[in-house]
Design an enzyme around this catalytic site. Structure first.
Site, PDB file in Angstrom:
ATOM      1  N   HIS A 299      -7.073  -7.198  50.365  1.00 58.86           N
ATOM      2  CA  HIS A 299      -8.306  -7.313  49.580  1.00 58.86           C
ATOM      3  C   HIS A 299      -9.459  -6.744  50.413  1.00 58.86           C
ATOM      4  O   HIS A 299      -9.523  -6.985  51.616  1.00 58.86           O
ATOM      5  CB  HIS A 299      -8.601  -8.786  49.251  1.00 58.86           C
ATOM      6  CG  HIS A 299      -9.924  -8.977  48.587  1.00 58.86           C
ATOM      7  ND1 HIS A 299     -10.127  -8.718  47.255  1.00 58.86           N
ATOM      8  CD2 HIS A 299     -11.125  -9.372  49.097  1.00 58.86           C
ATOM      9  CE1 HIS A 299     -11.384  -8.968  46.954  1.00 58.86           C
ATOM     10  NE2 HIS A 299     -12.024  -9.364  48.048  1.00 58.86           N
TER      11      HIS A 299
ATOM     12  N   SER B 228      -4.116  17.806  25.687  1.00 63.98           N
ATOM     13  CA  SER B 228      -3.242  17.209  26.682  1.00 63.98           C
ATOM     14  C   SER B 228      -3.827  17.405  28.078  1.00 63.98           C
ATOM     15  O   SER B 228      -5.029  17.576  28.234  1.00 63.98           O
ATOM     16  CB  SER B 228      -1.832  17.799  26.573  1.00 63.98           C
ATOM     17  OG  SER B 228      -0.892  17.002  27.261  1.00 63.98           O
ATOM     18  N   TYR B 229      -2.997  17.413  29.097  1.00 61.85           N
ATOM     19  CA  TYR B 229      -3.440  17.229  30.478  1.00 61.85           C
ATOM     20  C   TYR B 229      -4.318  18.365  30.994  1.00 61.85           C
ATOM     21  O   TYR B 229      -5.421  18.122  31.501  1.00 61.85           O
ATOM     22  CB  TYR B 229      -2.204  17.000  31.364  1.00 61.85           C
ATOM     23  CG  TYR B 229      -1.321  15.942  30.751  1.00 61.85           C
ATOM     24  CD1 TYR B 229      -1.654  14.598  30.865  1.00 61.85           C
ATOM     25  CD2 TYR B 229      -0.220  16.291  29.970  1.00 61.85           C
ATOM     26  CE1 TYR B 229      -0.901  13.616  30.249  1.00 61.85           C
ATOM     27  CE2 TYR B 229       0.545  15.317  29.347  1.00 61.85           C
ATOM     28  CZ  TYR B 229       0.205  13.982  29.489  1.00 61.85           C
ATOM     29  OH  TYR B 229       0.936  13.014  28.863  1.00 61.85           O
TER      30      TYR B 229
END
Length: 458
Positions: free
Chosen positions: A440, A178-179
């Site tokens: 952008h 997991s993390y």
């Protein structure tokens, strides 16, 4: 003779100190009790030191890829002692700053020692007795250690001990998928160690959708990390030489021979030595303190905040707990835990930003929904930066048009997810983003395009 305060805060993690600040600003006297290190997990063993190490690992990774960008470098080397020194400096500066703030806070008294209830509103710290009509528990959590045969025979590390390493492991074996486990795995691979991840379950990051788990596995294996799944019969055998070990994932499997072992299989609350039974404070079967929607326990005048209440194991959930308690007590603002949207990040590189429900959770709920997915290869900013791993995914309620959840695995994913989180919290329809003009080139600009491509979830 007991010392009387208007409030007692047990634990100086992420919720306790700011609450003490609000209470003293309101003219209250507050005792803040800390048995170990001011700042709790985040400052000392969690976010601050680990993300500092992640930054060093990222720098090494980018340096090794310099030729991809037309940049020439020599051999890239990592000096672990200097990496650790940088981490220690940043962590200690943070801790000392918080300590100085607490020690200089008018109306607050910082007391070092282990607190235990003697009565519902009476606390003992060593030889001293303190009383207050309001008590706030912010005692955090710690690593759990699974019952694996032979594990006790080796000098394994947890998320605390590994931060003291000033040498590069020859072969780091990480127990857990997991993390915390994956962040350290990638970090040490980029530092130059051989790394193996061993997970009991059938995939990594079990709480995520399968496509997210698969993409994370591809990212890690692409960097040379060995991933062993379905390790249902793990056992550890210490080498006769006294240095190193063999970890067998299951019966009949070849051993994984390692030099260092990191155990990162979960955490538990620090509630087993507080005397909660004496105070009558209720806990669940895992030791988490039961609270209502305003973080009040079953005992009048006692609250629980942070990791110990089981409502989130993150710095941001702990700090939000403080905000909820302070709003209700001091601001006449009836805030609730149930009003917040679940959100977190996995800080591998690229990171995973998550908010709300997974697609699996939405599907199991039975509601009609829309879903959209776009690869990071379609993000101009990601292409320009040479970081196109991962994808974006969002799921929307087909009737209300509100966003139910999102996963952004890719460059800037931990930041871009905030755009979605804000709209979810405001309960706005997804068009609040899909019809917004974004700058952008940014990673965020793909989110409107993503939402314009929603299709029925099957």
């Amino acid at each position: 003779m007991a010392r009387d305060f208007n409030a007692i805060v047990i634990g100086a993690g992420q919720a306790g100190p700011p609450l003490a600040g609000r209470l003293t600003a309101a003219g209250k006297t507050v005792a803040v009790i800390e048995r170990k290190l001011v700042g709790g997990t985040c400052v000392n063993y969690g976010c601050i030191p680990t993300k500092t190490l992640v930054a060093s690992a990222h720098t090494a990774h980018v340096a090794r890829r310099a030729a991809d960008f037309g940049i020439g470098t020599g051999d890239v080397t990592v000096d672990i002692s200097k990496v650790k020194a940088r981490k220690d400096r940043i962590m200690l500066d943070d801790r000392h700053g918080l300590e100085s703030w607490l020690e200089g806070m008018d109306g607050a008294t910082l007391i070092r020692g282990h607190a235990r209830f003697e009565r519902p509103h009476q606390i003992r710290v060593d030889d001293e007795v303190l009383t207050a009509p309001r008590i706030f528990l912010n005692v955090g959590g710690r690593a759990t250690v699974p019952d694996v045969p032979g594990l006790a025979d080796v000098d394994y590390l947890t998320n605390v001990g590994i931060l003291d390493l000033d040498v590069l492991p020859e072969h780091l074996v990480v127990l857990g998928g997991s993390y915390i486990a994956l962040e350290f795995a990638q970090m040490y691979r980029r530092f130059g160690a051989r790394v193996s991840v061993v997970e009991r379950g059938p995939r990594l990051t079990a709480r995520e959708d399968e496509d997210v788990s698969a993409a994370i596995k591809d990212i890690l294996t692409g960097e040379g990390i060995d991933v062993h799944l379905d390790a249902t019969g793990m056992r550890v055998v210490k080498h006769d030489t006294g240095s190193g070990f063999d970890l067998y994932p299951r019966d009949g499997a070849d051993p994984i021979s390692g030099s260092h072992l990191l155990v990162a299989t979960g955490r538990r609350p620090n509630t087993d030595d507080l005397g909660l039974d004496v105070a009558g404070v209720a806990t669940d079967g895992h030791g988490y303190i039961k609270t209502d929607d305003q973080l009040r326990t079953n005992v009048d005048g006692i609250w629980a905040m942070g990791d110990c209440n089981g409502k989130g194991a993150f710095t941001h959930t702990s700090y939000n707990d403080f905000e909820i308690v302070a709003a209700n007590l001091l601001d006449d603002d009836p805030r609730r835990v149930s009003d917040r949207v679940s959100t977190y990040a996995l800080y591998i590189d690229p990171p995973l930003g998550r908010a709300g429900m997974s697609v699996d959770e939405v599907r199991k709920s039975g509601r009609r929904a829309l879903v959209a997915t776009r690869p990071m290869t379609q993000v101009g900013r990601a292409v320009e930066k040479g970081e196109t791993q991962g994808f974006m995914k969002v799921v929307v309620d087909a009737e209300t048009e509100q966003i139910l959840g999102a996963a952004i695995l890719g460059v800037g994913g931990d930041e871009v997810i905030q755009d979605i989180l804000d709209v979810m919290t405001a309960k706005l329809p997804y068009t609040a983003i899909s019809r917004t003009m974004h700058i952008h080139p940014t990673v965020s600009e793909l989110v409107p395009t993503l939402l314009q491509g929603l299709e029925p979830l099957t």
